[in-house]
Design a protein around this motif. Structure first.
Motif, PDB file in Angstrom:
ATOM      1  N   THR A 152       0.861  -1.181   0.000  1.00 36.83           N
ATOM      2  CA  THR A 152       0.000   0.000   0.000  1.00 36.83           C
ATOM      3  C   THR A 152       0.902   1.237   0.000  1.00 36.83           C
ATOM      4  O   THR A 152       1.880   1.307   0.745  1.00 36.83           O
ATOM      5  CB  THR A 152      -0.933   0.028   1.219  1.00 36.83           C
ATOM      6  N   VAL A 153       0.553   2.186  -0.863  1.00 38.03           N
ATOM      7  CA  VAL A 153       1.379   3.368  -1.056  1.00 38.03           C
ATOM      8  C   VAL A 153       0.511   4.614  -0.958  1.00 38.03           C
ATOM      9  O   VAL A 153      -0.553   4.693  -1.566  1.00 38.03           O
ATOM     10  CB  VAL A 153       2.067   3.348  -2.443  1.00 38.03           C
ATOM     11  N   ASN A 154       0.971   5.575  -0.177  1.00 39.26           N
ATOM     12  CA  ASN A 154       0.376   6.913  -0.139  1.00 39.26           C
ATOM     13  C   ASN A 154       1.409   7.878  -0.698  1.00 39.26           C
ATOM     14  O   ASN A 154       2.591   7.543  -0.797  1.00 39.26           O
ATOM     15  CB  ASN A 154       0.010   7.324   1.289  1.00 39.26           C
ATOM     16  N   SER A 155       0.973   9.088  -1.054  1.00 39.38           N
ATOM     17  CA  SER A 155       1.937  10.049  -1.567  1.00 39.38           C
ATOM     18  C   SER A 155       1.616  11.444  -1.069  1.00 39.38           C
ATOM     19  O   SER A 155       0.475  11.747  -0.716  1.00 39.38           O
ATOM     20  CB  SER A 155       1.971  10.038  -3.100  1.00 39.38           C
ATOM     21  N   ILE A 156       2.656  12.263  -1.040  1.00 35.06           N
ATOM     22  CA  ILE A 156       2.529  13.676  -0.712  1.00 35.06           C
ATOM     23  C   ILE A 156       3.309  14.438  -1.773  1.00 35.06           C
ATOM     24  O   ILE A 156       4.468  14.123  -2.040  1.00 35.06           O
ATOM     25  CB  ILE A 156       3.082  13.997   0.689  1.00 35.06           C
ATOM     26  N   LYS A 157       2.693  15.426  -2.390  1.00 38.17           N
ATOM     27  CA  LYS A 157       3.320  16.258  -3.413  1.00 38.17           C
ATOM     28  C   LYS A 157       3.346  17.684  -2.912  1.00 38.17           C
ATOM     29  O   LYS A 157       2.321  18.240  -2.565  1.00 38.17           O
ATOM     30  CB  LYS A 157       2.521  16.157  -4.714  1.00 38.17           C
ATOM     31  N   HIS A 158       4.536  18.275  -2.845  1.00 37.20           N
ATOM     32  CA  HIS A 158       4.658  19.667  -2.432  1.00 37.20           C
ATOM     33  C   HIS A 158       4.584  20.565  -3.655  1.00 37.20           C
ATOM     34  O   HIS A 158       5.165  20.251  -4.696  1.00 37.20           O
ATOM     35  CB  HIS A 158       5.978  19.906  -1.695  1.00 37.20           C
ATOM     36  N   ALA A 159       3.860  21.671  -3.532  1.00 35.13           N
ATOM     37  CA  ALA A 159       3.758  22.652  -4.618  1.00 35.13           C
ATOM     38  C   ALA A 159       4.249  23.994  -4.102  1.00 35.13           C
ATOM     39  O   ALA A 159       3.922  24.388  -2.981  1.00 35.13           O
ATOM     40  CB  ALA A 159       2.314  22.766  -5.094  1.00 35.13           C
ATOM     41  N   HIS A 160       5.050  24.676  -4.915  1.00 41.94           N
ATOM     42  CA  HIS A 160       5.584  25.980  -4.520  1.00 41.94           C
ATOM     43  C   HIS A 160       4.672  27.123  -4.921  1.00 41.94           C
ATOM     44  O   HIS A 160       4.978  28.276  -4.699  1.00 41.94           O
ATOM     45  CB  HIS A 160       6.965  26.202  -5.143  1.00 41.94           C
ATOM     46  N   HIS A 161       3.553  26.821  -5.504  1.00 40.23           N
ATOM     47  CA  HIS A 161       2.614  27.842  -5.957  1.00 40.23           C
ATOM     48  C   HIS A 161       1.255  27.587  -5.317  1.00 40.23           C
ATOM     49  O   HIS A 161       1.027  26.532  -4.738  1.00 40.23           O
ATOM     50  CB  HIS A 161       2.502  27.814  -7.484  1.00 40.23           C
ATOM     51  N   GLY A 162       0.371  28.563  -5.430  1.00 38.85           N
ATOM     52  CA  GLY A 162      -0.978  28.364  -4.898  1.00 38.85           C
ATOM     53  C   GLY A 162      -1.655  27.225  -5.633  1.00 38.85           C
ATOM     54  O   GLY A 162      -1.704  27.203  -6.856  1.00 38.85           O
ATOM     55  N   VAL A 163      -2.132  26.266  -4.900  1.00 38.96           N
ATOM     56  CA  VAL A 163      -2.746  25.098  -5.517  1.00 38.96           C
ATOM     57  C   VAL A 163      -4.221  25.088  -5.154  1.00 38.96           C
ATOM     58  O   VAL A 163      -4.583  25.426  -4.029  1.00 38.96           O
ATOM     59  CB  VAL A 163      -1.996  23.822  -5.053  1.00 38.96           C
ATOM     60  N   ASP A 164      -5.072  24.783  -6.108  1.00 40.37           N
ATOM     61  CA  ASP A 164      -6.506  24.753  -5.840  1.00 40.37           C
ATOM     62  C   ASP A 164      -7.135  23.610  -6.607  1.00 40.37           C
ATOM     63  O   ASP A 164      -7.166  23.620  -7.833  1.00 40.37           O
ATOM     64  CB  ASP A 164      -7.155  26.078  -6.247  1.00 40.37           C
ATOM     65  N   VAL A 165      -7.617  22.605  -5.887  1.00 40.29           N
ATOM     66  CA  VAL A 165      -8.263  21.460  -6.521  1.00 40.29           C
ATOM     67  C   VAL A 165      -9.774  21.678  -6.619  1.00 40.29           C
ATOM     68  O   VAL A 165     -10.472  20.864  -7.193  1.00 40.29           O
ATOM     69  CB  VAL A 165      -7.979  20.149  -5.754  1.00 40.29           C
ATOM     70  N   ASP A 166     -10.253  22.756  -6.051  1.00 38.20           N
ATOM     71  CA  ASP A 166     -11.675  23.039  -5.992  1.00 38.20           C
ATOM     72  C   ASP A 166     -11.960  24.245  -6.882  1.00 38.20           C
ATOM     73  O   ASP A 166     -11.293  25.271  -6.768  1.00 38.20           O
ATOM     74  CB  ASP A 166     -12.042  23.336  -4.534  1.00 38.20           C
ATOM     75  N   GLN A 167     -12.927  24.129  -7.755  1.00 38.39           N
ATOM     76  CA  GLN A 167     -13.197  25.183  -8.725  1.00 38.39           C
ATOM     77  C   GLN A 167     -14.383  26.057  -8.305  1.00 38.39           C
ATOM     78  O   GLN A 167     -15.357  25.558  -7.734  1.00 38.39           O
ATOM     79  CB  GLN A 167     -13.484  24.560 -10.086  1.00 38.39           C
ATOM     80  N   PRO A 168     -14.299  27.368  -8.590  1.00 39.71           N
ATOM     81  CA  PRO A 168     -15.416  28.257  -8.270  1.00 39.71           C
ATOM     82  C   PRO A 168     -16.724  27.742  -8.865  1.00 39.71           C
ATOM     83  O   PRO A 168     -16.750  27.212  -9.981  1.00 39.71           O
ATOM     84  CB  PRO A 168     -15.008  29.586  -8.921  1.00 39.71           C
ATOM     85  N   GLY A 169     -17.768  27.860  -8.084  1.00 40.81           N
ATOM     86  CA  GLY A 169     -19.084  27.429  -8.526  1.00 40.81           C
ATOM     87  C   GLY A 169     -19.508  26.080  -7.969  1.00 40.81           C
ATOM     88  O   GLY A 169     -20.699  25.787  -7.915  1.00 40.81           O
ATOM     89  N   THR A 170     -18.544  25.242  -7.569  1.00 39.37           N
ATOM     90  CA  THR A 170     -18.916  23.944  -7.010  1.00 39.37           C
ATOM     91  C   THR A 170     -19.399  24.129  -5.576  1.00 39.37           C
ATOM     92  O   THR A 170     -19.051  25.109  -4.911  1.00 39.37           O
ATOM     93  CB  THR A 170     -17.731  22.953  -7.028  1.00 39.37           C
ATOM     94  N   ASP A 171     -20.179  23.181  -5.093  1.00 41.69           N
ATOM     95  CA  ASP A 171     -20.708  23.289  -3.731  1.00 41.69           C
ATOM     96  C   ASP A 171     -19.581  23.291  -2.697  1.00 41.69           C
ATOM     97  O   ASP A 171     -19.601  24.076  -1.756  1.00 41.69           O
ATOM     98  CB  ASP A 171     -21.671  22.128  -3.439  1.00 41.69           C
ATOM     99  N   SER A 172     -18.587  22.413  -2.887  1.00 43.02           N
ATOM    100  CA  SER A 172     -17.486  22.366  -1.919  1.00 43.02           C
ATOM    101  C   SER A 172     -16.698  23.680  -1.921  1.00 43.02           C
ATOM    102  O   SER A 172     -16.254  24.140  -0.874  1.00 43.02           O
ATOM    103  CB  SER A 172     -16.574  21.179  -2.193  1.00 43.02           C
TER     104      SER A 172
END
Length: 112
Positions: free
Chosen positions: A31-51
Motif C-alpha cells: 500500500t502506497v500513499n503520496s505527498i506532493k509539495h507545490a511551490h505555488h498556490g494550488v486549488d483542486v476546488d473550482q469556483p461554482g462547485t458546492d465544496s
C-alpha cells in the motif's frame, strides 16, 4: 511506514519517477500513499462547485465524499504551512509514502 522522497529541479522528471515508483510498489502488493509539495498556490476546488462555496464561506476543512473517493481540503487561513511530519501524521496506514518535494526534510531521497 517507510518514506522515500523524490527531489530535483523543475521539469527534471520528479513526477514521472514518483509515479513509476508508486506503480511498482503497488504492483508488488504494497500500500502506497503520496505527498506532493507545490511551490505555488494550488486549488483542486473550482469556483461554482458546492465544496468551493463551503470553503469560500469560511470553512477551515471541507470533505468532498463520493462513491469512488474523498478529498479533504484544508484552508490555512494565515496559519503556517504544515511540515512534512504533520502531513505524514494525517495519512492513513500504508507500507510506503512517496514524497515529491520537501527537499530540506531529513527523510531518504532520490535526486533526479
Amino acid at each position: 511506514m517507510n518514506v522515500i522522497g523524490i527531489v530535483g529541479w523543475k521539469n527534471s522528471g520528479k513526477t514521472t519517477l514518483a509515479a513509476a515508483l508508486i506503480r511498482e510498489l503497488s504492483r508488488r502488493g504494497l500500500t502506497v500513499n503520496s505527498i506532493k509539495h507545490a511551490h505555488h498556490g494550488v486549488d483542486v476546488d473550482q469556483p461554482g462547485t458546492d465544496s468551493y462555496k463551503h470553503r469560500d464561506a469560511g470553512a477551515r476543512e471541507v470533505i468532498l465524499a463520493g462513491g469512488q473517493r474523498f478529498a479533504i481540503m484544508h484552508e490555512l487561513r494565515g496559519a503556517e504551512e504544515p511540515t512534512l511530519d504533520e502531513l505524514l501524521a494525517r495519512l492513513g496506514p500504508c507500507d510506503w509514502v512517496v514524497v515529491e518535494g520537501f527537499k530540506t526534510h531529513a527523510h531518504p531521497k532520490i535526486e533526479v
